[in-house]
Design a protein around this motif. Structure first.
Motif, PDB file in Angstrom:
ATOM      1  N   MET A 236       0.838  -1.197   0.000  1.00  0.00           N
ATOM      2  CA  MET A 236       0.000   0.000   0.000  1.00  0.00           C
ATOM      3  C   MET A 236       0.871   1.244   0.000  1.00  0.00           C
ATOM      4  N   ALA A 237       1.971   1.196   0.745  1.00  0.00           N
ATOM      5  CA  ALA A 237       2.866   2.355   0.804  1.00  0.00           C
ATOM      6  C   ALA A 237       3.426   2.654  -0.581  1.00  0.00           C
ATOM      7  N   VAL A 238       3.848   1.593  -1.273  1.00  0.00           N
ATOM      8  CA  VAL A 238       4.399   1.799  -2.609  1.00  0.00           C
ATOM      9  C   VAL A 238       3.359   2.449  -3.510  1.00  0.00           C
ATOM     10  N   VAL A 239       2.131   1.916  -3.439  1.00  0.00           N
ATOM     11  CA  VAL A 239       1.084   2.431  -4.320  1.00  0.00           C
ATOM     12  C   VAL A 239       0.763   3.888  -3.997  1.00  0.00           C
ATOM     13  N   LEU A 240       0.603   4.167  -2.713  1.00  0.00           N
ATOM     14  CA  LEU A 240       0.200   5.534  -2.346  1.00  0.00           C
ATOM     15  C   LEU A 240       1.332   6.529  -2.612  1.00  0.00           C
ATOM     16  N   VAL A 241       2.546   6.134  -2.316  1.00  0.00           N
ATOM     17  CA  VAL A 241       3.664   7.049  -2.570  1.00  0.00           C
ATOM     18  C   VAL A 241       3.809   7.292  -4.064  1.00  0.00           C
ATOM     19  N   SER A 242       3.515   6.272  -4.828  1.00  0.00           N
ATOM     20  CA  SER A 242       3.536   6.456  -6.280  1.00  0.00           C
ATOM     21  C   SER A 242       2.429   7.405  -6.714  1.00  0.00           C
ATOM     22  N   LEU A 243       1.293   7.332  -6.045  1.00  0.00           N
ATOM     23  CA  LEU A 243       0.214   8.269  -6.378  1.00  0.00           C
ATOM     24  C   LEU A 243       0.598   9.702  -5.997  1.00  0.00           C
ATOM     25  N   ILE A 244       1.359   9.851  -4.911  1.00  0.00           N
ATOM     26  CA  ILE A 244       1.860  11.197  -4.582  1.00  0.00           C
ATOM     27  C   ILE A 244       2.769  11.666  -5.708  1.00  0.00           C
ATOM     28  N   GLY A 245       3.552  10.728  -6.227  1.00  0.00           N
ATOM     29  CA  GLY A 245       4.471  11.080  -7.301  1.00  0.00           C
ATOM     30  C   GLY A 245       5.886  11.269  -6.807  1.00  0.00           C
ATOM     31  N   LEU A 246       6.360  10.331  -5.978  1.00  0.00           N
ATOM     32  CA  LEU A 246       7.738  10.427  -5.511  1.00  0.00           C
ATOM     33  C   LEU A 246       8.574   9.367  -6.211  1.00  0.00           C
ATOM     34  N   PRO A 247       9.800   9.698  -6.598  1.00  0.00           N
ATOM     35  CA  PRO A 247      10.661   8.688  -7.183  1.00  0.00           C
ATOM     36  C   PRO A 247      11.097   7.721  -6.104  1.00  0.00           C
ATOM     37  N   PRO A 248      11.519   6.547  -6.460  1.00  0.00           N
ATOM     38  CA  PRO A 248      11.705   6.021  -7.809  1.00  0.00           C
ATOM     39  C   PRO A 248      10.514   5.194  -8.272  1.00  0.00           C
ATOM     40  N   LEU A 249       9.321   5.713  -8.174  1.00  0.00           N
ATOM     41  CA  LEU A 249       8.139   4.930  -8.521  1.00  0.00           C
ATOM     42  C   LEU A 249       7.500   5.478  -9.795  1.00  0.00           C
ATOM     43  N   ALA A 250       6.641   4.644 -10.381  1.00  0.00           N
ATOM     44  CA  ALA A 250       6.097   4.972 -11.700  1.00  0.00           C
ATOM     45  C   ALA A 250       5.286   6.265 -11.679  1.00  0.00           C
ATOM     46  N   GLY A 251       4.596   6.509 -10.568  1.00  0.00           N
ATOM     47  CA  GLY A 251       3.792   7.721 -10.489  1.00  0.00           C
ATOM     48  C   GLY A 251       4.629   8.978 -10.646  1.00  0.00           C
ATOM     49  N   PHE A 252       5.863   8.918 -10.179  1.00  0.00           N
ATOM     50  CA  PHE A 252       6.746  10.080 -10.345  1.00  0.00           C
ATOM     51  C   PHE A 252       7.061  10.305 -11.807  1.00  0.00           C
ATOM     52  N   VAL A 253       7.371   9.236 -12.505  1.00  0.00           N
ATOM     53  CA  VAL A 253       7.732   9.400 -13.916  1.00  0.00           C
ATOM     54  C   VAL A 253       6.557   9.989 -14.678  1.00  0.00           C
ATOM     55  N   ALA A 254       5.348   9.467 -14.361  1.00  0.00           N
ATOM     56  CA  ALA A 254       4.167   9.987 -15.048  1.00  0.00           C
ATOM     57  C   ALA A 254       4.015  11.481 -14.792  1.00  0.00           C
ATOM     58  N   LYS A 255       4.170  11.869 -13.540  1.00  0.00           N
ATOM     59  CA  LYS A 255       4.023  13.273 -13.199  1.00  0.00           C
ATOM     60  C   LYS A 255       5.159  14.094 -13.814  1.00  0.00           C
ATOM     61  N   PHE A 256       6.326  13.524 -13.808  1.00  0.00           N
ATOM     62  CA  PHE A 256       7.477  14.188 -14.421  1.00  0.00           C
ATOM     63  C   PHE A 256       7.194  14.470 -15.895  1.00  0.00           C
ATOM     64  N   LEU A 257       6.616  13.496 -16.570  1.00  0.00           N
ATOM     65  CA  LEU A 257       6.331  13.700 -17.995  1.00  0.00           C
ATOM     66  C   LEU A 257       5.258  14.764 -18.185  1.00  0.00           C
ATOM     67  N   VAL A 258       4.246  14.769 -17.326  1.00  0.00           N
ATOM     68  CA  VAL A 258       3.201  15.794 -17.441  1.00  0.00           C
ATOM     69  C   VAL A 258       3.811  17.175 -17.228  1.00  0.00           C
ATOM     70  N   PHE A 259       4.588  17.306 -16.150  1.00  0.00           N
ATOM     71  CA  PHE A 259       5.194  18.611 -15.870  1.00  0.00           C
ATOM     72  C   PHE A 259       6.148  19.002 -16.990  1.00  0.00           C
ATOM     73  N   SER A 260       6.871  18.029 -17.528  1.00  0.00           N
ATOM     74  CA  SER A 260       7.829  18.402 -18.572  1.00  0.00           C
ATOM     75  C   SER A 260       7.092  18.850 -19.825  1.00  0.00           C
ATOM     76  N   SER A 261       5.898  18.288 -20.084  1.00  0.00           N
ATOM     77  CA  SER A 261       5.177  18.790 -21.253  1.00  0.00           C
ATOM     78  C   SER A 261       4.678  20.210 -21.004  1.00  0.00           C
ATOM     79  N   LEU A 262       4.333  20.516 -19.747  1.00  0.00           N
ATOM     80  CA  LEU A 262       3.933  21.893 -19.445  1.00  0.00           C
ATOM     81  C   LEU A 262       5.117  22.843 -19.629  1.00  0.00           C
ATOM     82  N   VAL A 263       6.274  22.436 -19.126  1.00  0.00           N
ATOM     83  CA  VAL A 263       7.452  23.299 -19.259  1.00  0.00           C
ATOM     84  C   VAL A 263       7.833  23.450 -20.726  1.00  0.00           C
TER      85      VAL A 263
END
Lengths: 610, 552
Positions: free
Chosen positions: B435-462
């Motif tokens: 659950m911790a892995v899943v929720l932390v990934s939903l927050i968007g912290l590395p090194p989890l997939a949710g971070f990469v997804a958020k990173f890509l979204v933010f990078s498209s904004l930038v």
């Protein structure tokens, strides 16, 4: 380059990932949870091995070898660079390396981690989870110091957060949950700003702007296949972005730096925004007034070993980030905002000292002393005194940055020591009220002697490690701003006041005034074995600072000299050119008076445009 | 087009189009249809009644996934050969009602892959029971069929039909827990909301078609630029805006975007956690994909028709501006509201409902960036669509993992309140770590997939900011997105805090499931990709990048 071909691959990789690997092993369910003693020893052995590995890299003469991957003292460039592709579509690399700035911090981290695990023996709750999280934290900290890829840097930076949150939140004091979430929230806020800055820099960067020599020096291309890779870069049609910190620095220092040329918002350049965002991210970690408030809470609530790590290592990450990332990549903003960095430093210094004076909680006092001491680091990093009259003298400035580096290392030793000393008392009497101690010297003489030595090191007594950094920073800031220098010199008096007063209230006096008097047993061998190395190093670095400076100075001086030359050539170069043109006209002109007139007009008009 | 209308040739052409072009690329959907028929047949025949409906559904879905995979690989090879020329990849099906391109192929694969994991999960968690199995799985597959159509819609009429086809079975799914008032209430609420917004959307579609005279996506941009460039009467522009807004109401309902999100928390709380998983992953993925399609239809100049129409192209910029602002503002409000509202929740499913609302906001930010960059920097637009596709693929594992854990814990703890999870780490550390892995990934912290997804979204904004595409809006979206990440920390961490810091409640009814079990393996199987795609995301990124090719 395959890992096997690069002899530097294994030392740095192992230093960073061995703790995480052991953590993964420990966390397997097959490992019996009840065998606490074994878990403690395995973790201690891991941290000790990592410490030895970092020593093997840093001090080859101890091991009688001079192999590849070991550090050559006196060479300012990045050494032991490991470069492997990671995410090729974004140019993200597994890029590691150490120089004189990061290596001492790596050794400090491994050393303090080892001592902190030794100091973790009194932890009785969920021993297995504690050690697993601690090892993950160590991986994160070491990774930050050795990464040269901004993405990788950010990943490690964030990896530290969660273990720290749990280490404070589960094993901390009564208000641990509040302190843990506060720590997490502050740092995450800073790191989100940092992520935005990273992305802005990435999308504006272009390695095609760099010369061939720069491409090789910044490890953008592999030396072995340099010609081929350079030609592919030269033939690229669109910009090639990069996360490589050295390449970003080189791009940022170009005369036609795209960071300075792009305006983002409110008429300020991307360079300024990136500098500010990164600075906020880093000063939250340092921490600097007014974003320091997480620190006293986190320190007071955290268990002793975690306080040692927090003060000894985590605070240094902020200073390291400013030195490694903010200044080289955004020199223009660094120059124009030097007053901000210095000002923040001095404010923290004074505020932290006064706040420390006002505390009655022993640990809180030590926490505020950290705020005050890290203020010196900020001041030392900030003094951009490259321009002395008409000369570009960087030696004063280098003195400040060297002082800041030394202060970081010295503070790592002394503050970890101070927190440990507080923890030793707390383990016995379970309170930290400064007014309810007294007479400890007579009950625990050996401990008190060591503790007083550590506190004097924190005070900055000459002959101990705290002195060198503070005096260098104060001296160098004189050249930048006399007022700041005077204030920082006076702060030493405040420092002396709170530390001496604390020593008086805790260790001296006729009798102990608090509860659990019978628990005040002499120091145990385990505690002694933690305290002694700290005291020894505090004295050693105070007497022979050269041991550290031989590592730090070459790299710091090189960076400062580069930036000073940048100030001369790029920043002031434009103005120089105007003066030279006008002088040319003057010598060519027949009417000297008219020439002078036109020259001053020209200068006035162009400067007004600036 | 030939002038003479011969019924024979017409039928012949239709036959050729259907059989030789459309059907081969429609195999995953046909698998769903066949499976539904099979499930219902088995119910009718007494002998076959004992065949496990979950097994049939799983088999059918595996076939569908295989075909989706084959199609995706096929289009990948095709792109590789044709050097990224988009025309080679676009294939209109069934007379232009649907379109098959890399985006369709990618999302269909994601949906089919999700269904495989999802059906296994439902078998493990025991909802549906044996009686309801055939109903449940045929509804799920029917809804998925609608979602596949949403993903590949190429016509506004198809948009409506696909949305309805996906929605109507979900209304029933929400009421699946018979005898529970909350479940019935959820179903009713969902159906009323859905019907209302569908009506508004249909009205919007009719307005648009009235002004433009077309419903086909590739023609819409041409017609819009013609109408706008002609200056038109102010009435036609007004009607277009109104139609566009009404259309966006229907999409916002599917996306659970604020202010059409009210159904979402209630439905998630009332319905079974398994249904919540389906709605939050599959339905969201399809809705976002549909949003991308519709937004591009209204803003992307048709490459062939645009030649010599530069004046009209400038007119299209107004339409694009409108679309970007509508999506961007919805994204900002949705993201902020979702995160703020999640803060006060005590029920885990409700919290996850608000979390999905917030994530819809992040996804829409990337869509806005993609639309903003579509002419200025096609590469940037492609990267933004890639971010969307990547986000959806990783979101599958994160949210299915979260709902899966909620469902499995519910079976043991008989509760879905966050407080019921207190001290779970002492009893069952494996679940808590997952659950911790899943929720932390939903927050968007590395090194989890949710971070990469958020990173890509933010990078498209930038990327949009640096290329100067709607910079002020993108800058504010970036700031809002960043701030929201910090806010979201609170409530995700609170769940972890309860699980780890808090003492075990004394009235706990039963012990949670042992982690070394099939259920534990399932959870592990969902969590491992979250970690793996957080560290080694090159492969997934390449696949998503292929899907993003529709933008360039």
């Amino acid at each position: 380059m395959a890992p096997a071909e690069n002899p530097a691959f294994w030392p740095l990789t192992l230093i960073v990932f061995l703790p995480a690997l052991v953590a993964a092993g420990l966390s397997l369910p097959i490992f019996p949870k009840a065998r606490e003693e074994i878990i403690r020893w395995i973790t201690f052995a891991t941290t000790a091995i990592v410490f030895l590995l970092s020593l093997w890299v840093a001090v080859p003469q101890f091991f009688g070898t001079a192999g590849a991957g070991q550090f050559v003292v006196g060479q300012p460039e990045m050494q032991g660079v490991v470069k492997l592709p990671w995410i090729e579509s974004f140019g993200i690399e597994y890029l590691l390396g150490v120089d004189g700035i990061s290596l001492p911090l790596v050794v400090l981290t491994t050393f303090i981690s080892m001592l902190a695990i030794a100091a973790s023996w009194p932890i009785k709750k969920h021993v297995k989870a504690y050690h697993v999280l601690f090892l993950l934290l160590e991986t994160g900290m070491l990774g930050v110091f050795v990464s040269l890829d901004f993405f990788l840097f950010y990943v490690f930076w964030e990896v530290m957060l969660l273990p720290m949150y749990f280490l404070i939140g589960v094993w901390g004091g009564p208000r641990r949950e509040y302190a843990a979430i506060k720590f997490f929230l502050y740092t995450l806020f800073g790191s989100v700003l940092m992520l935005i800055a990273i992305l802005m820099l990435y999308f504006t960067s272009d390695v095609r702007l760099l010369s061939d020599e720069q491409l090789i020096a910044t490890h953008v291309v592999q030396p072995a296949v340099a010609a081929q890779e350079i030609s592919s870069i030269r033939s690229a049609e669109s910009a090639i972005h990069t996360f490589n910190l050295m390449a970003l620095a080189a791009v940022g220092q170009l005369p036609n730096s795209p960071f300075a040329a792009t305006t983002v918002w409110l008429g300020m350049s991307l360079e300024t925004w990136a500098f500010l965002l990164l600075l906020i991210g880093f000063v939250i970690k340092v921490p600097v007034v007014p974003v320091h408030t997480w620190l006293p809470d986190a320190h007071v609530e955290a268990p002793t070993p975690i306080s040692m790590i927090l003060a000894g290592v985590l605070l240094k990450l902020g200073g390291y980030g400013i030195l490694r990332i903010c200044y080289p990549i955004c020199p223009g903003a660094g120059l124009s905002l030097a007053w901000l960095v210095c000002g923040l430093g001095v404010v923290s210094m004074v505020y932290g000292a006064f706040a420390a004076l006002a505390q009655t909680d022993f640990k809180r006092m030590v926490a505020y002393s950290s705020v005050s001491h890290m203020g010196y680091v900020m001041l030392g990093l900030g003094v951009w005194s490259a321009v002395g009259g008409q000369e570009y003298r960087w030696d004063f400035w280098a003195q400040g940055v060297n002082g800041a580096m030394f202060q970081m290392l010295a503070h790592g030793i002394s503050s970890a020591g101070m927190f440990f000393m507080v923890g030793v008392l707390y383990d016995r009497v379970h309170h930290r009220n400064l007014n309810e101690f007294g007479g400890i010297f007579s009950k625990m003489p050996v401990y008190s002697g060591l503790a007083i030595a550590v506190f004097f090191a924190g005070l900055g007594l000459p002959g101990l490690c705290g002195f060198i950094g503070e005096v260098l920073v104060t001296l160098s800031s004189w050249n930048y701003s006399r007022m700041l220098a005077v204030i920082s010199a006076f702060t030493v008096i405040l420092t002396a006041a709170y530390i001496l007063w604390a020593i008086q209230r805790v260790y001296l006096g006729a009798e102990y005034r608090g509860p659990h008097e019978d628990a005040l047993k002499p120091i145990t061998p385990r505690e002694l074995s933690i305290a002694t190395p700290l005291v020894f190093l505090a004295i050693l670095f105070g007497v022979a600072p050269q041991i550290l400076f031989q590592y730090v100075t070459p790299s710091v001086n090189q960076q400062v000299e580069t930036l000073a030359n940048w100030t001369r050539d790029v920043h002031d170069g434009a103005r120089k050119m105007i003066v030279a043109e006008a002088e040319q006209k003057l010598s060519d002109g027949h009417d000297v008076a008219r020439g002078v007139q036109s020259m001053s007009d020209e200068i006035a008009s162009r400067w007004a445009q600036d | 087009m030939t002038p003479e209308l011969n019924a024979g040739t017409l039928l012949n052409d239709l036959f050729i189009d259907t059989v030789s072009i459309s059907v081969p690329l429609f195999r995953p959907e046909l698998c769903f249809v066949a499976t539904i028929v099979l499930l219902l047949l088995c119910r009718m025949l007494p002998l076959l009644r004992y065949v496990d409906s979950g097994g049939i559904a799983l088999g059918g879905v595996c076939f569908a996934a295989w075909f989706a995979y084959v199609d995706f690989i096929g289009i990948g090879n095709q792109v590789g050969e044709s050097l990224l020329s988009t025309s080679a990849m676009r294939q209109e099906l069934f007379g232009g009602l649907l379109v098959f391109d890399s985006f369709t192929a990618f999302l269909r694969l994601v949906l089919a892959g999700f269904l495989i994991l999802y059906i296994i999960l439902t078998k493990l968690s025991g909802i549906p029971d044996r009686e309801d199995g055939a109903d449940f799985y045929s509804l799920v597959l029917g809804s998925s069929l609608g979602m596949c159509l949403m993903v590949s819609a190429n016509n506004l009429l198809m948009v409506f039909m696909a949305v309805e086809m996906a929605s109507v079975p979900s209304y029933v799914l929400a009421g699946m827990l018979k005898g529970r008032p909350a479940s019935s209430e959820a179903a009713l609420k969902y159906a009323v909301y859905g019907a209302g917004t569908a009506g508004v959307m249909l009205y919007g579609i009719s307005l648009i078609s009235g002004v433009l005279g077309t419903l086909v996506f590739p023609d819409i941009s041409v017609e819009i630029s013609r109408v706008l460039a002609a200056g038109g009467t102010s009435g036609s522009t007004m009607v277009l805006c109104l139609g566009g807004l009404m259309l966006s109401v229907g999409l916002a309902f599917k996306l659970s975007a604020v202010p059409f999100h009210f159904w979402c928390p209630d439905v998630f709380e009332g319905a079974a956690a398994e249904v919540g998983a389906f709605l939050s992953v599959a339905s969201k993925a399809a809705a976002v994909a549909l949003l991308v399609r519709v937004a591009f239809a209204f803003s992307m100049p048709e490459s062939g028709a645009a030649v010599g129409m530069s004046g009209n192209l400038a007119a299209l910029a107004d339409s694009r501006h409108f679309v970007v602002y509508v999506i961007g503002l919805l994204a900002a409000v949705t993201c902020t509201f979702g995160n703020l509202a999640a803060y006060g929740q005590t029920n885990m499913k409700r919290l996850l409902a608000y979390s999905t609302i917030a994530h819809a906001g992040y996804l829409m930010m990337a869509v806005a960036a993609a639309v903003a960059m579509v002419t200025i920097s096609p590469e940037g637009a492609r990267d933004a669509v890639t971010a969307v596709a990547f986000y959806l693929a990783t979101y599958l594992f994160m949210n299915l993992g979260a709902f899966g854990i909620v469902a499995l814990l519910r079976n043991r703890l008989k509760s879905e309140e966050i407080s019921a999870y207190a001290g779970l780490i002492r009893v069952n550390p494996g679940v808590v770590v997952a659950m911790a892995v899943v929720l932390v990934s939903l927050i968007g912290l590395p090194p989890l997939a949710g971070f990469v997804a958020k990173f890509l979204v933010f990078s498209s904004l930038v990327d949009a900011i640096t290329t100067g595409a709607e910079s002020p809006l993108m800058l504010s979206l970036l700031a809002i997105g960043g701030l929201n990440t910090v806010i979201s920390l609170f409530y995700y961490l609170r769940v972890l805090k309860v699980m780890t810091f808090d003492p075990i409640p004394e009235d706990r009814v039963s012990e949670p499931f042992p982690f070394v079990s099939i259920s534990g393996a399932m959870i592990t199987g969902l969590v491992i990709p979250v970690v793996v795609f957080g560290v080694f995301w090159s492969g997934l990124y390449a696949a998503a990048h292929l899907a993003g090719a529709i933008a360039s």
